[in-house]
Design a protein around this motif. Sequence first.
Motif, PDB file in Angstrom:
ATOM      1  N   MET A 193       0.818  -1.217   0.000  1.00 36.17           N
ATOM      2  CA  MET A 193       0.000   0.000   0.000  1.00 36.17           C
ATOM      3  C   MET A 193       0.850   1.265   0.000  1.00 36.17           C
ATOM      4  N   ALA A 194       2.056   1.169   0.575  1.00 32.65           N
ATOM      5  CA  ALA A 194       2.947   2.327   0.626  1.00 32.65           C
ATOM      6  C   ALA A 194       3.800   2.459  -0.633  1.00 32.65           C
ATOM      7  N   GLY A 195       3.677   1.485  -1.551  1.00 30.29           N
ATOM      8  CA  GLY A 195       4.436   1.550  -2.793  1.00 30.29           C
ATOM      9  C   GLY A 195       5.872   1.082  -2.672  1.00 30.29           C
ATOM     10  N   ARG A 196       6.201   0.426  -1.563  1.00 30.49           N
ATOM     11  CA  ARG A 196       7.578  -0.060  -1.394  1.00 30.49           C
ATOM     12  C   ARG A 196       7.816  -1.362  -2.148  1.00 30.49           C
ATOM     13  N   ILE A 197       6.752  -2.098  -2.436  1.00 32.11           N
ATOM     14  CA  ILE A 197       6.819  -3.269  -3.306  1.00 32.11           C
ATOM     15  C   ILE A 197       5.689  -3.172  -4.320  1.00 32.11           C
ATOM     16  N   ASP A 198       5.781  -3.958  -5.393  1.00 31.13           N
ATOM     17  CA  ASP A 198       4.785  -3.893  -6.463  1.00 31.13           C
ATOM     18  C   ASP A 198       3.769  -5.022  -6.391  1.00 31.13           C
ATOM     19  N   LEU A 199       4.164  -6.119  -5.755  1.00 27.95           N
ATOM     20  CA  LEU A 199       3.304  -7.298  -5.730  1.00 27.95           C
ATOM     21  C   LEU A 199       3.744  -8.158  -4.555  1.00 27.95           C
TER      22      LEU A 199
ATOM     23  N   SER B  47      -6.882 -11.224   5.677  1.00 26.22           N
ATOM     24  CA  SER B  47      -8.218 -10.826   6.111  1.00 26.22           C
ATOM     25  C   SER B  47      -8.456  -9.344   5.894  1.00 26.22           C
ATOM     26  N   GLN B  48      -7.410  -8.645   5.439  1.00 26.03           N
ATOM     27  CA  GLN B  48      -7.555  -7.216   5.199  1.00 26.03           C
ATOM     28  C   GLN B  48      -8.448  -6.965   3.986  1.00 26.03           C
ATOM     29  N   GLU B  49      -9.395  -6.068   4.130  1.00 28.94           N
ATOM     30  CA  GLU B  49     -10.274  -5.685   3.034  1.00 28.94           C
ATOM     31  C   GLU B  49     -10.009  -4.224   2.701  1.00 28.94           C
ATOM     32  N   SER B  50      -9.835  -3.927   1.416  1.00 31.35           N
ATOM     33  CA  SER B  50      -9.565  -2.551   1.015  1.00 31.35           C
ATOM     34  C   SER B  50      -9.887  -2.388  -0.460  1.00 31.35           C
ATOM     35  N   ASP B  51     -10.437  -1.232  -0.798  1.00 36.41           N
ATOM     36  CA  ASP B  51     -10.692  -0.929  -2.201  1.00 36.41           C
ATOM     37  C   ASP B  51      -9.385  -0.764  -2.970  1.00 36.41           C
ATOM     38  N   ARG B  52      -8.307  -0.542  -2.257  1.00 36.43           N
ATOM     39  CA  ARG B  52      -6.998  -0.328  -2.883  1.00 36.43           C
ATOM     40  C   ARG B  52      -6.239  -1.620  -3.082  1.00 36.43           C
ATOM     41  N   LEU B  53      -6.745  -2.719  -2.549  1.00 37.99           N
ATOM     42  CA  LEU B  53      -6.025  -3.997  -2.591  1.00 37.99           C
ATOM     43  C   LEU B  53      -6.805  -5.035  -3.384  1.00 37.99           C
ATOM     44  N   LYS B  54      -6.123  -5.696  -4.285  1.00 37.36           N
ATOM     45  CA  LYS B  54      -6.734  -6.778  -5.055  1.00 37.36           C
ATOM     46  C   LYS B  54      -5.958  -8.058  -4.778  1.00 37.36           C
ATOM     47  N   THR B  55      -6.662  -9.136  -4.506  1.00 37.76           N
ATOM     48  CA  THR B  55      -6.014 -10.430  -4.299  1.00 37.76           C
ATOM     49  C   THR B  55      -6.613 -11.453  -5.247  1.00 37.76           C
TER      50      THR B  55
ATOM     51  N   ILE C  18      -2.622 -19.652  -0.813  1.00 32.21           N
ATOM     52  CA  ILE C  18      -1.612 -18.697  -1.248  1.00 32.21           C
ATOM     53  C   ILE C  18      -2.256 -17.791  -2.285  1.00 32.21           C
ATOM     54  N   VAL C  19      -2.090 -16.488  -2.123  1.00 29.04           N
ATOM     55  CA  VAL C  19      -2.711 -15.532  -3.034  1.00 29.04           C
ATOM     56  C   VAL C  19      -1.683 -14.535  -3.552  1.00 29.04           C
ATOM     57  N   LEU C  20      -2.000 -13.969  -4.696  1.00 27.69           N
ATOM     58  CA  LEU C  20      -1.259 -12.837  -5.235  1.00 27.69           C
ATOM     59  C   LEU C  20      -1.963 -11.567  -4.791  1.00 27.69           C
ATOM     60  N   ALA C  21      -1.212 -10.616  -4.299  1.00 26.55           N
ATOM     61  CA  ALA C  21      -1.801  -9.348  -3.865  1.00 26.55           C
ATOM     62  C   ALA C  21      -1.104  -8.201  -4.580  1.00 26.55           C
ATOM     63  N   TYR C  22      -1.906  -7.273  -5.088  1.00 25.19           N
ATOM     64  CA  TYR C  22      -1.353  -6.085  -5.732  1.00 25.19           C
ATOM     65  C   TYR C  22      -2.359  -4.956  -5.621  1.00 25.19           C
ATOM     66  N   ARG C  23      -1.930  -3.767  -5.934  1.00 24.99           N
ATOM     67  CA  ARG C  23      -2.803  -2.608  -5.776  1.00 24.99           C
ATOM     68  C   ARG C  23      -3.933  -2.639  -6.812  1.00 24.99           C
ATOM     69  N   SER C  24      -5.129  -2.290  -6.394  1.00 26.98           N
ATOM     70  CA  SER C  24      -6.259  -2.229  -7.313  1.00 26.98           C
ATOM     71  C   SER C  24      -5.986  -1.187  -8.395  1.00 26.98           C
ATOM     72  N   GLY C  25      -6.387  -1.496  -9.611  1.00 31.77           N
ATOM     73  CA  GLY C  25      -6.155  -0.572 -10.716  1.00 31.77           C
ATOM     74  C   GLY C  25      -4.701  -0.533 -11.131  1.00 31.77           C
ATOM     75  N   GLU C  26      -3.933  -1.569 -10.792  1.00 29.79           N
ATOM     76  CA  GLU C  26      -2.516  -1.604 -11.169  1.00 29.79           C
ATOM     77  C   GLU C  26      -2.380  -1.527 -12.681  1.00 29.79           C
ATOM     78  N   PHE C  27      -1.631  -0.537 -13.169  1.00 31.55           N
ATOM     79  CA  PHE C  27      -1.493  -0.338 -14.604  1.00 31.55           C
ATOM     80  C   PHE C  27      -0.171  -0.841 -15.149  1.00 31.55           C
ATOM     81  N   SER C  28       0.751  -1.217 -14.275  1.00 34.38           N
ATOM     82  CA  SER C  28       2.069  -1.643 -14.722  1.00 34.38           C
ATOM     83  C   SER C  28       1.977  -2.946 -15.505  1.00 34.38           C
ATOM     84  N   ARG C  29       2.454  -2.930 -16.745  1.00 35.07           N
ATOM     85  CA  ARG C  29       2.470  -4.142 -17.561  1.00 35.07           C
ATOM     86  C   ARG C  29       3.391  -5.189 -16.947  1.00 35.07           C
ATOM     87  N   VAL C  30       4.459  -4.750 -16.292  1.00 33.78           N
ATOM     88  CA  VAL C  30       5.381  -5.688 -15.654  1.00 33.78           C
ATOM     89  C   VAL C  30       4.647  -6.501 -14.592  1.00 33.78           C
ATOM     90  N   VAL C  31       3.859  -5.830 -13.770  1.00 40.39           N
ATOM     91  CA  VAL C  31       3.106  -6.519 -12.717  1.00 40.39           C
ATOM     92  C   VAL C  31       2.058  -7.441 -13.330  1.00 40.39           C
TER      93      VAL C  31
END
Length: 302
Positions: free
Chosen positions: A138-144, A151-159, A269-282
């Motif tokens: 969420m702080a942008g220190r990692i991409d994925l 158990s965290q729920e957030s509009d900013r987080l996609k799993t 095991i899940v993949l977690a990344y920021r919602s609306g992630e636009f990075s093609r690398v991610v």
Amino acid sequence: MEFRHLKYFVVVAEERHFTRAAERLGMAQPPLSQQIRKLEHEIGAQLFRRLTRGVELTDAGRVLYEDARRIVNEVELAKSRAQGAARGQTGSIRVGFASSVVFHPVIADIVRAYRESHPAVRLSPSESNVEALIDDLMAGRIDLAIIRQTSQESDRLKTEALLDEDMLIVLPPQHPMAASPCIDLRSIAHETLIMFPRAIAPALYDEVISACQRAGFTPLLGQESTQVASAVSMVAAGFGVSVVPNSIRQVHAGVSYHAIEGTRPKAQIVLAYRSGEFSRVVRNFVGLAKRLVQERSAVDAA
């Protein structure tokens, strides 16, 4: 001075012939000659000396050629890099791993496959617990992040679910049930259960406790381990028993691992990344991970 004029000039200089240069550029010869004349007019000097069979560079042309070739090469390289970045073939990705997921062999396969298929992308790994990785994400220190279910729920987080694995009972050396390949969870109702702190993996912790309650008992919790994997070491030291994901059985500490009879608790095991992630690398990493897991599942089911 237009870039296309420099590109035309470089090609003519390399071919030393207007017709061949025009063919290489995919254009007619008269327009090419016209563009070169415009360039000569802008510079105020003749760049080519016309010969019977082709052309040669003048002194001014030779000087311009060195700079023009460098400029054209740099522009083409910049274009190539930008296109590679747009396709996710270049750049960097910072991936966080929950401490317990690194034991699963598929995770290593995913990283290896990604590095092989995207050699120009710099992959920077880090390891921590689930909650810390979510904060880093969420702080942008990692991409994925590749984590246990959160158990965290957030509009900013996609799993996205990647895979499930059964959980196993871990018994200390010389335990009376050590020879049993499969054990009912109720058999450890009176044992001290070694758990990791709920704060580092809430969903996984709750899954174990809920499984015990579904089996008809509330576990006797003992001293906590620092991580999921370190619970095995505490079991080996005689602090109690534990329930861990199947992949943790790679930790050899003199303990025994046992399947659970009946409905087994799952470690997802899940993949977690920021919602609306636009990075093609991610997005490329996520796509590759999901495809590889699906392919492995198809092979296992065949």
